[in-house]
Design an enzyme around this catalytic site. Structure first.
Site, PDB file in Angstrom:
ATOM      1  N   CYS A 243      80.853  94.957 118.358  1.00 24.87           N
ATOM      2  CA  CYS A 243      81.179  94.015 117.284  1.00 24.87           C
ATOM      3  C   CYS A 243      82.649  93.613 117.292  1.00 24.87           C
ATOM      4  CB  CYS A 243      80.826  94.657 115.945  1.00 24.87           C
ATOM      5  SG  CYS A 243      81.365  93.697 114.514  1.00 24.87           S
TER       6      CYS A 243
ATOM      7  N   TYR B 128      79.074  82.116 116.969  1.00 19.03           N
ATOM      8  CA  TYR B 128      77.793  82.543 116.406  1.00 19.03           C
ATOM      9  C   TYR B 128      76.989  81.341 115.905  1.00 19.03           C
ATOM     10  CZ  TYR B 128      79.314  87.380 116.693  1.00 19.03           C
ATOM     11  OH  TYR B 128      79.729  88.606 117.174  1.00 19.03           O
TER      12      TYR B 128
END
Length: 325
Positions: free
Chosen positions: A34, A169
């Site tokens: 992440c 994203y």
């Protein structure tokens, strides 16, 4: 892609009655995959808080629990975090708020004694590690958020978040061609601007590392490995931007940055977890990481990563990532 608002935004500060700065009290839960968690791992290292705030690493593969995907501690003995004594990070969320049914994210700062989540506010966590933990920081730690540069740092961070950190994203999970086209345009417009900004300056703001570098770099280090192919951000690769690619290598080779990165975990998480994008769950093998160790010559632009300070020592054994062979 609209991110869920962070549900737990308490802050650990030197003046807090509930969550005071205290060595050994808190555990930082991260994923090596992440980028938001990577920021906290970097600042923890740069500030020398390794021995003050312990760190747990969740598995790169999410586990289905109660019809949802969750971060779990499967890579530890018995599948349980040895300090918190839990299998899934959601247990710390539930300890804080029984019946909580919202999202579970990393990074997460957990109070060890109670097992309760303190914060999943990735933006405040790095600021506070730099500004509130002064009594516990190492000698020579940098000031990543100097008062004289905060307006510029905040401005850069706002643009980078909206157009790059989050827009990769938006591209990857775009529901249609129009949404994808908009997101990709923002990504590469921002990369083009950053390339121009970094042609004649070593760091984004000022003459040493700041929060702006910490927030940009985790996206860059993942770009060719996952965002270019997996998220279809394929107008250009990072390696096709001379200044950005050199800047990214400069930071990779700076203690506190590259020693927080595990490319295998990054690829495994993205390619395996996003079955809607990659239903066969085939994990890409490249690109190889050795190019990250090549000469960058960014020191010729002046500046010093730690200003008047000095680099952190090597990572603790339990925090070490695989070396590039």
């Amino acid at each position: 892609m609209t991110r869920d608002p962070m549900a737990f935004t308490d802050r650990v500060t030197s003046s807090s009655a509930r969550w005071p700065v205290e060595a050994g009290r808190y555990r930082l839960v991260i994923s090596r995959a992440c980028p938001w968690a990577n920021r906290t791992a970097i600042v923890r290292r740069l500030m020398g808080l390794d021995g003050v705030i312990s760190q747990a690493v969740v598995s790169p593969v999410l586990e289905s629990i109660a019809d949802d995907s969750h971060w779990v501690f499967s890579d530890y003995d018995g599948g349980v975090d040895p300090v918190l004594g839990v299998h899934a990070l959601r247990e710390s969320y539930l300890a804080r708020r029984p019946g909580y049914s919202g999202g579970v994210s990393v990074p997460a700062l957990v109070d060890v004694s109670s097992g309760q989540l303190v914060s999943n506010d990735f933006e405040a966590l790095t600021i506070d590690m730099g500004q509130e933990w002064g009594a516990c920081q190492r000698v020579g730690a940098p000031d990543l958020y100097p008062a004289s540069l905060r307006d510029e740092i905040d401005s850069v961070n706002e643009a980078v978040y909206a157009n790059l950190n989050n827009s990769v994203y938006l591209a990857g999970f775009a529901p249609n061609q129009q949404a994808y086209d908009r997101a990709v345009k923002r990504v590469f417009s921002q990369l083009d601007e950053l390339e121009a900004r970094l042609e004649n300056r070593r760091y984004l703001v000022g003459h040493s590392l700041t929060e702006a570098d910490v927030r940009l770099w985790p996206t860059l280090v993942r770009f060719d490995a996952v965002y270019h192919g997996h998220f279809k951000c394929n107008v250009r690769k990072l390696v096709e931007y001379p200044a950005l690619w050199a800047y990214a290598r400069d930071l990779f080779q700076t203690p506190g940055f590259g020693d927080t990165v595990d490319f295998d975990q990054i690829r495994k998480h993205y390619y395996f977890s996003h079955s809607g994008i990659n239903p066969a769950r085939i994990v890409a093998v490249g690109p190889g990481p050795r190019a990250w160790l090549t000469a960058h010559h960014r020191d010729e632009l002046g500046g010093s990563p730690f200003g008047d300070g000095k680099p952190p020592g090597p990572p603790l054994d339990e925090d070490a990532v695989p070396e590039i062979g």
